[in-house]
Motif scaffolding. Sequence first.
Motif, short mmCIF file in Angstrom:
data_model
loop_
_atom_site.label_atom_id
_atom_site.label_comp_id
_atom_site.label_asym_id
_atom_site.label_seq_id
_atom_site.Cartn_x
_atom_site.Cartn_y
_atom_site.Cartn_z
N GLY A 176 2.97 -3.48 -9.37
CA GLY A 176 3.34 -2.09 -9.13
C GLY A 176 2.16 -1.15 -9.23
O GLY A 176 2.01 -0.22 -8.42
N LEU A 177 1.29 -1.38 -10.20
CA LEU A 177 0.11 -0.54 -10.36
C LEU A 177 -0.82 -0.66 -9.16
O LEU A 177 -1.23 0.34 -8.58
CB LEU A 177 -0.63 -0.93 -11.65
CG LEU A 177 -1.92 -0.18 -11.92
CD1 LEU A 177 -1.62 1.26 -12.29
CD2 LEU A 177 -2.69 -0.86 -13.04
N VAL A 178 -1.15 -1.87 -8.78
CA VAL A 178 -2.10 -2.10 -7.68
C VAL A 178 -1.53 -1.59 -6.36
O VAL A 178 -2.19 -0.85 -5.62
CB VAL A 178 -2.48 -3.59 -7.60
CG1 VAL A 178 -3.24 -3.90 -6.35
CG2 VAL A 178 -3.28 -4.00 -8.82
N LEU A 179 -0.31 -2.01 -6.05
CA LEU A 179 0.27 -1.60 -4.77
C LEU A 179 0.61 -0.11 -4.75
O LEU A 179 0.54 0.52 -3.70
CB LEU A 179 1.50 -2.45 -4.46
CG LEU A 179 1.17 -3.91 -4.18
CD1 LEU A 179 2.44 -4.73 -4.00
CD2 LEU A 179 0.29 -4.05 -2.96
N GLY A 180 0.95 0.46 -5.90
CA GLY A 180 1.19 1.90 -5.97
C GLY A 180 -0.07 2.71 -5.69
O GLY A 180 -0.04 3.71 -4.97
N LYS A 181 -1.19 2.28 -6.25
CA LYS A 181 -2.47 2.96 -5.97
C LYS A 181 -2.87 2.79 -4.51
O LYS A 181 -3.38 3.72 -3.88
CB LYS A 181 -3.57 2.44 -6.89
CG LYS A 181 -3.48 2.98 -8.28
CD LYS A 181 -3.65 4.49 -8.26
CE LYS A 181 -3.53 5.07 -9.64
NZ LYS A 181 -3.57 6.53 -9.62
N ALA A 182 -2.66 1.60 -3.97
CA ALA A 182 -2.97 1.38 -2.55
C ALA A 182 -2.10 2.28 -1.67
O ALA A 182 -2.59 2.88 -0.71
CB ALA A 182 -2.77 -0.09 -2.20
N PHE A 183 -0.82 2.38 -2.00
CA PHE A 183 0.08 3.25 -1.25
C PHE A 183 -0.38 4.71 -1.33
O PHE A 183 -0.38 5.43 -0.33
CB PHE A 183 1.50 3.10 -1.77
CG PHE A 183 2.49 4.02 -1.11
CD1 PHE A 183 2.93 3.76 0.18
CD2 PHE A 183 2.96 5.15 -1.75
CE1 PHE A 183 3.83 4.61 0.80
CE2 PHE A 183 3.86 6.00 -1.13
CZ PHE A 183 4.30 5.72 0.15
N GLU A 184 -0.78 5.13 -2.52
CA GLU A 184 -1.25 6.51 -2.69
C GLU A 184 -2.50 6.78 -1.86
O GLU A 184 -2.61 7.84 -1.23
CB GLU A 184 -1.53 6.78 -4.17
CG GLU A 184 -1.98 8.19 -4.47
CD GLU A 184 -2.28 8.41 -5.93
OE1 GLU A 184 -2.60 9.55 -6.29
OE2 GLU A 184 -2.22 7.45 -6.72
N MET A 185 -3.42 5.84 -1.84
CA MET A 185 -4.65 6.02 -1.04
C MET A 185 -4.33 6.11 0.44
O MET A 185 -4.87 6.97 1.16
CB MET A 185 -5.63 4.87 -1.31
CG MET A 185 -6.29 4.95 -2.65
SD MET A 185 -7.45 3.61 -3.10
CE MET A 185 -7.61 2.62 -1.68
N VAL A 186 -3.47 5.23 0.92
CA VAL A 186 -3.08 5.26 2.33
C VAL A 186 -2.38 6.57 2.66
O VAL A 186 -2.63 7.18 3.71
CB VAL A 186 -2.18 4.04 2.67
CG1 VAL A 186 -1.55 4.17 4.03
CG2 VAL A 186 -2.99 2.76 2.58
N TRP A 187 -1.51 7.02 1.78
CA TRP A 187 -0.79 8.27 2.00
C TRP A 187 -1.77 9.44 2.10
O TRP A 187 -1.66 10.27 3.00
CB TRP A 187 0.20 8.51 0.86
CG TRP A 187 0.97 9.80 1.00
CD1 TRP A 187 0.58 11.03 0.58
CD2 TRP A 187 2.22 9.97 1.63
NE1 TRP A 187 1.53 11.97 0.88
CE2 TRP A 187 2.56 11.34 1.54
CE3 TRP A 187 3.12 9.11 2.25
CZ2 TRP A 187 3.73 11.86 2.05
CZ3 TRP A 187 4.30 9.64 2.76
CH2 TRP A 187 4.59 10.99 2.66
N LYS A 188 -2.72 9.51 1.18
CA LYS A 188 -3.67 10.63 1.19
C LYS A 188 -4.56 10.61 2.42
O LYS A 188 -4.93 11.66 2.93
CB LYS A 188 -4.53 10.59 -0.08
CG LYS A 188 -3.79 11.06 -1.31
CD LYS A 188 -4.67 11.06 -2.53
CE LYS A 188 -3.92 11.56 -3.74
NZ LYS A 188 -4.74 11.54 -4.95
N LYS A 189 -4.92 9.43 2.91
CA LYS A 189 -5.78 9.35 4.08
C LYS A 189 -5.03 9.61 5.38
O LYS A 189 -5.63 10.01 6.37
CB LYS A 189 -6.45 7.99 4.15
CG LYS A 189 -7.49 7.80 3.07
CD LYS A 189 -8.44 6.69 3.44
CE LYS A 189 -9.45 6.50 2.35
NZ LYS A 189 -10.62 7.32 2.53
N SER A 190 -3.71 9.40 5.39
CA SER A 190 -2.97 9.59 6.63
C SER A 190 -2.08 10.84 6.55
O SER A 190 -2.43 11.89 7.06
CB SER A 190 -2.13 8.35 6.95
OG SER A 190 -1.22 8.09 5.90
#
Length: 119
Positions: free
Chosen positions: A47-61
Amino acid sequence: MESSADRVVAALHTVDEKVNAMRDQRLNDPDSFGDKIFKSVVPTLAGLVLGKAFEMVWKKSVGRKAVRADGTKNEAAEAALGIVFAVVSAGFGALVSQLSGRGSKAIVDRRHARQAQGK
């Protein structure tokens, strides 16, 4: 007529039976301490790893859509996107937690099955 000593002895027998039942349950539990840690840590880390990845993708798109062409922030769009992010992120986190929890349980169950075959 029952004396108070008889009632105390009966109460102690009841407690003794409950303690014995709890001991039997603990001894017959196939999960070791390591299994229990594994089952709780894997979903947390996933959850931590995929949550941070999701947040990064969200901020970039999607997250960049709240910024106007002149570089200023559109507060209304930022607030709306923040609410959408919270909802989508919560759903994504719940999905990741469920799937990784099932996966870690399946791994431990397979290990138990292999150990049972080897005995």
